[in-house]
Design a protein around this motif. Structure first.
Motif, PDB file in Angstrom:
ATOM      1  N   SER A 125       0.813  -1.213   0.000  1.00 49.76           N
ATOM      2  CA  SER A 125       0.000   0.000   0.000  1.00 49.76           C
ATOM      3  C   SER A 125       0.847   1.265   0.000  1.00 49.76           C
ATOM      4  O   SER A 125       0.361   2.341  -0.358  1.00 49.76           O
ATOM      5  N   SER A 126       2.112   1.150   0.428  1.00 46.89           N
ATOM      6  CA  SER A 126       2.992   2.309   0.454  1.00 46.89           C
ATOM      7  C   SER A 126       4.438   1.835   0.351  1.00 46.89           C
ATOM      8  O   SER A 126       4.804   0.813   0.958  1.00 46.89           O
ATOM      9  N   TYR A 127       5.253   2.583  -0.402  1.00 50.13           N
ATOM     10  CA  TYR A 127       6.656   2.196  -0.563  1.00 50.13           C
ATOM     11  C   TYR A 127       7.520   3.441  -0.668  1.00 50.13           C
ATOM     12  O   TYR A 127       7.257   4.328  -1.470  1.00 50.13           O
ATOM     13  N   ASP A 128       8.549   3.496   0.191  1.00 48.11           N
ATOM     14  CA  ASP A 128       9.512   4.587   0.161  1.00 48.11           C
ATOM     15  C   ASP A 128      10.913   4.007   0.137  1.00 48.11           C
ATOM     16  O   ASP A 128      11.197   3.014   0.829  1.00 48.11           O
ATOM     17  N   VAL A 129      11.785   4.624  -0.628  1.00 47.66           N
ATOM     18  CA  VAL A 129      13.166   4.159  -0.709  1.00 47.66           C
ATOM     19  C   VAL A 129      14.093   5.352  -0.520  1.00 47.66           C
ATOM     20  O   VAL A 129      13.797   6.467  -0.964  1.00 47.66           O
ATOM     21  N   GLY A 130      15.198   5.116   0.194  1.00 43.41           N
ATOM     22  CA  GLY A 130      16.141   6.194   0.434  1.00 43.41           C
ATOM     23  C   GLY A 130      17.552   5.665   0.598  1.00 43.41           C
ATOM     24  O   GLY A 130      17.792   4.450   0.556  1.00 43.41           O
ATOM     25  N   GLU A 131      18.492   6.578   0.777  1.00 42.58           N
ATOM     26  CA  GLU A 131      19.883   6.215   0.935  1.00 42.58           C
ATOM     27  C   GLU A 131      20.393   6.708   2.281  1.00 42.58           C
ATOM     28  O   GLU A 131      19.865   7.668   2.842  1.00 42.58           O
ATOM     29  N   ASN A 148      -2.509  -7.798   4.176  1.00 42.51           N
ATOM     30  CA  ASN A 148      -2.725  -9.167   3.713  1.00 42.51           C
ATOM     31  C   ASN A 148      -4.184  -9.368   3.317  1.00 42.51           C
ATOM     32  O   ASN A 148      -4.990  -8.434   3.361  1.00 42.51           O
ATOM     33  N   GLU A 149      -4.531 -10.585   2.953  1.00 40.87           N
ATOM     34  CA  GLU A 149      -5.887 -10.861   2.458  1.00 40.87           C
ATOM     35  C   GLU A 149      -6.955 -10.634   3.522  1.00 40.87           C
ATOM     36  O   GLU A 149      -8.118 -10.369   3.205  1.00 40.87           O
ATOM     37  N   ALA A 150      -6.560 -10.725   4.788  1.00 43.55           N
ATOM     38  CA  ALA A 150      -7.523 -10.511   5.877  1.00 43.55           C
ATOM     39  C   ALA A 150      -7.638  -9.039   6.263  1.00 43.55           C
ATOM     40  O   ALA A 150      -8.352  -8.690   7.201  1.00 43.55           O
ATOM     41  N   GLY A 151      -6.916  -8.188   5.533  1.00 46.89           N
ATOM     42  CA  GLY A 151      -6.978  -6.763   5.821  1.00 46.89           C
ATOM     43  C   GLY A 151      -6.050  -6.327   6.935  1.00 46.89           C
ATOM     44  O   GLY A 151      -6.151  -5.197   7.430  1.00 46.89           O
ATOM     45  N   VAL A 177       3.684  -5.976  13.043  1.00 49.11           N
ATOM     46  CA  VAL A 177       2.264  -5.759  12.762  1.00 49.11           C
ATOM     47  C   VAL A 177       1.712  -4.631  13.639  1.00 49.11           C
ATOM     48  O   VAL A 177       0.523  -4.351  13.615  1.00 49.11           O
ATOM     49  N   TYR A 178       2.598  -3.970  14.392  1.00 47.67           N
ATOM     50  CA  TYR A 178       2.164  -2.960  15.358  1.00 47.67           C
ATOM     51  C   TYR A 178       2.396  -1.558  14.812  1.00 47.67           C
ATOM     52  O   TYR A 178       3.384  -0.892  15.128  1.00 47.67           O
ATOM     53  N   ALA A 179       1.447  -1.095  13.999  1.00 40.32           N
ATOM     54  CA  ALA A 179       1.579   0.210  13.352  1.00 40.32           C
ATOM     55  C   ALA A 179       1.652   1.348  14.364  1.00 40.32           C
ATOM     56  O   ALA A 179       2.304   2.369  14.119  1.00 40.32           O
ATOM     57  N   HIS A 180       0.995   1.187  15.512  1.00 36.81           N
ATOM     58  CA  HIS A 180       0.998   2.268  16.500  1.00 36.81           C
ATOM     59  C   HIS A 180       2.336   2.394  17.223  1.00 36.81           C
ATOM     60  O   HIS A 180       2.559   3.349  17.976  1.00 36.81           O
ATOM     61  N   LEU A 181       3.242   1.447  16.984  1.00 39.06           N
ATOM     62  CA  LEU A 181       4.565   1.486  17.620  1.00 39.06           C
ATOM     63  C   LEU A 181       5.667   1.856  16.627  1.00 39.06           C
ATOM     64  O   LEU A 181       6.846   1.614  16.899  1.00 39.06           O
ATOM     65  N   VAL A 182       5.283   2.452  15.503  1.00 41.24           N
ATOM     66  CA  VAL A 182       6.263   2.754  14.458  1.00 41.24           C
ATOM     67  C   VAL A 182       7.440   3.570  15.002  1.00 41.24           C
ATOM     68  O   VAL A 182       8.605   3.261  14.725  1.00 41.24           O
ATOM     69  N   ASP A 183       7.162   4.613  15.772  1.00 43.87           N
ATOM     70  CA  ASP A 183       8.248   5.464  16.277  1.00 43.87           C
ATOM     71  C   ASP A 183       9.195   4.670  17.180  1.00 43.87           C
ATOM     72  O   ASP A 183      10.425   4.801  17.071  1.00 43.87           O
TER      73      ASP A 183
END
Length: 213
Positions: A125-131, A148-151, A177-183
């Motif tokens: 759903s999103s892709y970023d690339v950097g150096e 995934n297929e289950a959303g 799988v823990y989006a709220h813990l990204v930071d």
């Protein structure tokens, strides 16, 4: 990058890419088996006899063993104390030998990384690339959000290094799988990347597994 032969191991010739020990991280060599999971969990006081920790280690190790291209030789899991030592992120460590000229290999991979990768079983759903640049040399960073297929949301952070320390490419694939813990997860990743080195830290679980002490 080509897959290494089945008999090749990254520590056969000299020192191996590794991380310093971290209280809330556990690293091991892929394919340790059922009893090995209990031993690895027991390297932490809070992991001794802890069924949840043992199960998480087994599950992550199985993912590495069943890896499609067979290049994942190392595994790690993050089990932070503030989250009751439950797994919040994992990492697969891959090494590709016989890289050749580091600058040429880096430029070639950077060009390839501009294309959105394909991951089995999920939709990107999103892709970023950097150096970037760390003590070990230049790296390419790929941040991938998938569903995934289950959303369910799966997050990936790929870091590919081109070091002059050894004729190989190192690829680290962090996942959660823990989006709220990204930071929090990205802080952990940053700390690991800034302290990674070639060698085996004395007294580490990895050092003992490799029979280097």
């Amino acid at each position: 990058m080509e897959q290494q032969g089945e008999s090749w191991r990254p520590w056969d010739e000299d020192q191996v890419f590794t991380f310093p020990e971290r209280e809330d991280w556990i690293f091991w060599v892929t394919g340790m088996g059922t009893e090995g999971a209990e031993e690895i969990a027991a390297t932490r006081e809070w992991g001794v006899g802890n069924a949840a920790v043992i199960g998480a280690i087994r599950a992550m190790d199985q993912d590495a063993v069943e890896d499609e291209d067979g290049t994942a030789w190392g595994v790690g899991v993050w089990l932070p104390a503030e989250h009751d030592h439950e797994v919040r992120a994992g990492v697969l460590i891959r090494t590709f030998p016989d890289r050749g000229n580091a600058k040429k290999a880096y430029r070639k991979f950077r060009k390839q990384a501009a294309r959105v990768p394909q991951l089995p079983g999920v939709t990107i759903s999103s892709y970023d690339v950097g150096e970037g640049e760390v003590d070990l040399g230049p790296m390419v960073e790929q941040i991938i959000d998938t569903v995934n297929e289950a959303g369910e949301l799966y997050l990936y952070w790929f870091y590919t290094f081109f070091s002059d320390a050894k004729d190989e490419v190192v690829r680290l694939e962090f996942r959660s799988v823990y989006a709220h813990l990204v930071d929090e997860i990205e802080e952990q990743i940053s700390d690991l990347l800034s302290h990674a080195f070639y060698g085996v830290e004395p007294g580490s679980a990895l050092s003992k597994e490799l029979g280097l002490e």
